[in-house]
Scaffold this active site. Structure first.
Site, PDB file in Angstrom:
ATOM      1  N   ARG A   1       0.823  -1.231   0.000  1.00 21.38           N
ATOM      2  CA  ARG A   1       0.000   0.000   0.000  1.00 21.38           C
ATOM      3  C   ARG A   1       0.851   1.274   0.000  1.00 21.38           C
ATOM      4  O   ARG A   1       0.497   2.280   0.626  1.00 21.38           O
ATOM      5  CB  ARG A   1      -0.941   0.042   1.211  1.00 21.38           C
ATOM      6  CG  ARG A   1      -1.958  -1.069   1.261  1.00 21.38           C
ATOM      7  CD  ARG A   1      -3.034  -0.905   0.181  1.00 21.38           C
ATOM      8  NE  ARG A   1      -4.100  -1.858   0.374  1.00 21.38           N
ATOM      9  CZ  ARG A   1      -4.087  -3.110  -0.091  1.00 21.38           C
ATOM     10  NH1 ARG A   1      -3.068  -3.544  -0.796  1.00 21.38           N
ATOM     11  NH2 ARG A   1      -5.112  -3.905   0.111  1.00 21.38           N
TER      12      ARG A   1
ATOM     13  N   SER B   1     -11.021  -0.137   3.029  1.00 20.18           N
ATOM     14  CA  SER B   1     -10.303  -0.325   4.288  1.00 20.18           C
ATOM     15  C   SER B   1      -9.814   1.028   4.808  1.00 20.18           C
ATOM     16  O   SER B   1      -9.092   1.724   4.110  1.00 20.18           O
ATOM     17  CB  SER B   1      -9.081  -1.221   4.083  1.00 20.18           C
ATOM     18  OG  SER B   1      -9.492  -2.440   3.533  1.00 20.18           O
TER      19      SER B   1
ATOM     20  N   GLU C   1      -5.414   4.526   5.940  1.00 16.79           N
ATOM     21  CA  GLU C   1      -5.027   4.233   4.554  1.00 16.79           C
ATOM     22  C   GLU C   1      -5.398   5.366   3.578  1.00 16.79           C
ATOM     23  O   GLU C   1      -4.554   5.779   2.787  1.00 16.79           O
ATOM     24  CB  GLU C   1      -5.671   2.910   4.106  1.00 16.79           C
ATOM     25  CG  GLU C   1      -5.163   2.466   2.750  1.00 16.79           C
ATOM     26  CD  GLU C   1      -5.904   1.244   2.213  1.00 16.79           C
ATOM     27  OE1 GLU C   1      -5.772   0.164   2.777  1.00 16.79           O
ATOM     28  OE2 GLU C   1      -6.603   1.410   1.202  1.00 16.79           O
TER      29      GLU C   1
HETATM   30  C1  LIG Z   1     -15.410  -0.199  -1.448  1.00 15.51           C
HETATM   31  C2  LIG Z   1     -13.924   0.028  -1.651  1.00 15.51           C
HETATM   32  C3  LIG Z   1     -13.081  -1.061  -1.783  1.00 15.51           C
HETATM   33  C4  LIG Z   1     -11.704  -0.878  -1.972  1.00 15.51           C
HETATM   34  N1  LIG Z   1     -10.914  -1.976  -2.106  1.00 15.51           N
HETATM   35  C5  LIG Z   1      -9.574  -1.826  -2.286  1.00 15.51           C
HETATM   36  C6  LIG Z   1      -8.734  -2.962  -2.429  1.00 15.51           C
HETATM   37  O1  LIG Z   1      -9.181  -4.103  -2.430  1.00 15.51           O
HETATM   38  N2  LIG Z   1      -7.401  -2.750  -2.599  1.00 15.51           N
HETATM   39  C7  LIG Z   1      -6.859  -1.490  -2.650  1.00 15.51           C
HETATM   40  O2  LIG Z   1      -5.642  -1.386  -2.817  1.00 15.51           O
HETATM   41  N3  LIG Z   1      -7.641  -0.397  -2.526  1.00 15.51           N
HETATM   42  C8  LIG Z   1      -8.975  -0.525  -2.341  1.00 15.51           C
HETATM   43  N4  LIG Z   1      -9.768   0.573  -2.199  1.00 15.51           N
HETATM   44  C9  LIG Z   1      -9.168   1.926  -2.274  1.00 15.51           C
HETATM   45  C10 LIG Z   1      -9.263   2.550  -3.692  1.00 15.51           C
HETATM   46  O3  LIG Z   1     -10.092   1.790  -4.504  1.00 15.51           O
HETATM   47  C11 LIG Z   1      -7.884   2.649  -4.354  1.00 15.51           C
HETATM   48  O4  LIG Z   1      -6.985   3.334  -3.539  1.00 15.51           O
HETATM   49  C12 LIG Z   1      -7.956   3.370  -5.713  1.00 15.51           C
HETATM   50  O5  LIG Z   1      -6.730   3.237  -6.386  1.00 15.51           O
HETATM   51  C13 LIG Z   1      -8.315   4.845  -5.583  1.00 15.51           C
HETATM   52  O6  LIG Z   1      -8.575   5.347  -6.882  1.00 15.51           O
HETATM   53  P1  LIG Z   1      -9.286   6.741  -7.077  1.00 15.51           P
HETATM   54  O7  LIG Z   1      -9.257   7.071  -8.530  1.00 15.51           O
HETATM   55  O8  LIG Z   1     -10.629   6.721  -6.464  1.00 15.51           O
HETATM   56  O9  LIG Z   1      -8.308   7.697  -6.271  1.00 15.51           O
HETATM   57  P2  LIG Z   1      -8.704   8.976  -5.406  1.00 15.51           P
HETATM   58  O10 LIG Z   1      -9.429   8.542  -4.193  1.00 15.51           O
HETATM   59  O11 LIG Z   1      -9.351   9.979  -6.280  1.00 15.51           O
HETATM   60  O12 LIG Z   1      -7.251   9.489  -4.990  1.00 15.51           O
HETATM   61  C14 LIG Z   1      -6.487   8.778  -4.033  1.00 15.51           C
HETATM   62  C15 LIG Z   1      -5.110   9.465  -3.900  1.00 15.51           C
HETATM   63  O13 LIG Z   1      -4.410   9.357  -5.126  1.00 15.51           O
HETATM   64  C16 LIG Z   1      -4.124  10.652  -5.670  1.00 15.51           C
HETATM   65  N5  LIG Z   1      -4.349  10.576  -7.095  1.00 15.51           N
HETATM   66  C17 LIG Z   1      -5.426  10.084  -7.755  1.00 15.51           C
HETATM   67  N6  LIG Z   1      -5.227  10.122  -9.083  1.00 15.51           N
HETATM   68  C18 LIG Z   1      -3.995  10.663  -9.265  1.00 15.51           C
HETATM   69  C19 LIG Z   1      -3.207  10.967 -10.419  1.00 15.51           C
HETATM   70  N7  LIG Z   1      -3.626  10.715 -11.658  1.00 15.51           N
HETATM   71  N8  LIG Z   1      -1.988  11.536 -10.228  1.00 15.51           N
HETATM   72  C20 LIG Z   1      -1.514  11.800  -8.986  1.00 15.51           C
HETATM   73  N9  LIG Z   1      -2.216  11.521  -7.858  1.00 15.51           N
HETATM   74  C21 LIG Z   1      -3.435  10.957  -8.015  1.00 15.51           C
HETATM   75  C22 LIG Z   1      -5.099  11.607  -4.988  1.00 15.51           C
HETATM   76  O14 LIG Z   1      -4.553  12.911  -4.940  1.00 15.51           O
HETATM   77  C23 LIG Z   1      -5.231  10.967  -3.621  1.00 15.51           C
HETATM   78  O15 LIG Z   1      -4.138  11.338  -2.817  1.00 15.51           O
HETATM   79  C24 LIG Z   1     -11.168   0.437  -2.024  1.00 15.51           C
HETATM   80  C25 LIG Z   1     -12.021   1.535  -1.914  1.00 15.51           C
HETATM   81  C26 LIG Z   1     -13.389   1.335  -1.722  1.00 15.51           C
HETATM   82  C27 LIG Z   1     -14.299   2.522  -1.617  1.00 15.51           C
END
Ligand SMILES: Cc1cc2nc3c(=O)[nH]c(=O)nc-3n(C[C@H](O)[C@H](O)[C@H](O)COP(=O)(O)OP(=O)(O)OC[C@H]3O[C@@H](n4cnc5c(N)ncnc54)[C@H](O)[C@@H]3O)c2cc1C
Length: 341
Positions: free
Chosen positions: A164, A238, A333
């Site tokens: 992570r 998480s 996280e």
């Molecule tokens: C129901 C649920 C289940 C999940 N299960 C998992 C799992 O099994 N495993 C896991 O690892 N994660 C899990 N997650 C967490 C999440 O899915 C991941 O972290 C995912 O990669 C976040 O993507 P996002 O586009 O929504 O990022 P965001 O939430 O929009 O951003 C997260 C972070 O990344 C940065 N960011 C986003 N895009 C960029 C970019 N292009 N350039 C630079 N920085 C950027 C943002 O500034 C922020 O700091 C889960 C979340 C939920 C809600």
């Protein structure tokens, strides 16, 4: 490039927390990024990247230019027969990408099905699930430096992936915008069903003749049955990382708390944060529209309270009780934005 002022961020985060951004731009073309960064610099505003907002806690309004990465594009850069190299734009939906790769006979990502979010956010915390982490497939990450607008390209080693974690949460935190990722995927791949939930799922087949498509379907099945959908129970997955302790400390904990699940990994031992939180009695707790999911102690839910500050106050209380009971520090996280950092 359309700049939206005072934009409501509630629809842009999976916890549905109330917050506004000083300014927001929906980015459909990564060539707009240098201009957007310059615009923010001239006004002394921070730049915050947002994908689908599934791993953020908005604790209050953001004095920042929020850039929502919605760029699209998946292309095959190189086909070596046994493997392909794909370039995927940052705004592509992660699960859509997993489906697309399987439809084209490219394997490996099936264990990572149904993780919410964008491809561009995937390297940030090296997404992982069901025994697989993104880092196994990353060849390069393309990014843009916010301060200069210059392009960067990092190979997998330079991304410094770990559980992570990556350089984008460390040294390059808040300094870059990921514009695209390159993934190398095999055409033939031995499926990975070593994770207990998958082992159980395929027990009657003795693990034989399981295809990547079967693993994809299994992961979708297990996740859909198990994880609360943010559309019904706004959450960020998480909320705490699973802590890793030394083997010596793990032995002490095992004798003090028989039944505590422990998973050796590398030179440490990973402990399930959910078990620690449940043991402290938080599972199903609910107050002022914020709570802990009744089936998932690791999932904090916004039941309508809508306040990031309150959610973080609850997270603090949970972490304090885990500290008191086990002398273990829980780490949040998702990334926190807004007044409280
Ligand atoms: C129901 C649920 C289940 C999940 N299960 C998992 C799992 O099994 N495993 C896991 O690892 N994660 C899990 N997650 C967490 C999440 O899915 C991941 O972290 C995912 O990669 C976040 O993507 P996002 O586009 O929504 O990022 P965001 O939430 O929009 O951003 C997260 C972070 O990344 C940065 N960011 C986003 N895009 C960029 C970019 N292009 N350039 C630079 N920085 C950027 C943002 O500034 C922020 O700091 C889960 C979340 C939920 C809600």
């Amino acid at each position: 490039m359309r700049i939206l002022r005072g934009e409501d961020l509630k629809p842009c985060n999976s916890l549905s927390l109330l917050a506004r951004a000083s300014a927001l731009v929906n980015i459909h073309d990564s060539r707009d990024l240098p201009r957007a960064c310059k615009w923010a610099r001239e006004r002394g505003l921070d730049v915050v990247a947002l994908g689908q907002g599934s791993n953020v806690v908005l604790a209050g309004d953001l004095e920042a230019l929020v850039l929502r990465l919605q760029t699209r594009g998946m292309e095959i850069l190189e086909d070596r027969g046994d493997t392909v190299l794909l370039r995927v734009a940052a705004g592509e939906d992660w699960h859509g990408l997993v489906q697309w790769t399987l439809q084209h006979g490219f394997h490996g990502l099936e264990n990572l099905a149904l993780i919410p979010g964008t491809a561009g956010a995937a390297p940030i915390q090296n997404i992982g699930a069901y025994g697989v982490e993104l880092e196994s497939f990353v060849e390069r990450v393309h990014a843009l430096e916010i301060s200069s607008g210059d392009s960067l390209s990092l190979d997998a080693a330079e991304c410094r992936f770990s559980y992570r974690d990556s350089i984008f949460k460390g040294e390059l935190r808040d300094r870059t915008l990921i514009t695209a990722i390159e993934l190398r995927l095999p055409r033939q791949s031995a499926v990975n069903i070593s994770y207990p939930a998958l082992e159980d799922y395929f027990r009657d087949r003795d693990g034989r003749d399981v295809t990547p498509g079967d693993v994809f379907a299994a992961v979708v099945d297990i996740r859909s049955a198990k994880l609360p959908d943010p559309a019904t129970f706004p959450n960020a997955g998480s909320f705490f990382k699973n802590p890793v302790v030394t083997p010596e400390r793990a032995r002490e904990l095992a004798s003090a708390f028989p039944g505590m699940p422990q998973f050796p990994q590398g030179d440490g031992v990973k402990l399930p944060a959910a078990w620690l939180i449940e043991h402290c009695g938080w599972k199903g707790y609910r107050d002022q529209g914020i709570g802990v999911h009744p089936q998932h102690a690791l999932v904090l839910v916004n039941y309508g309270g809508d306040s990031g500050e309150q959610l973080l106050a609850l997270a603090d209380r949970i972490a304090a009780s885990v500290r008191d009971s086990f002398v273990i520090e829980l780490e949040i996280e998702p990334r926190v934005y807004g007044r409280r950092q």
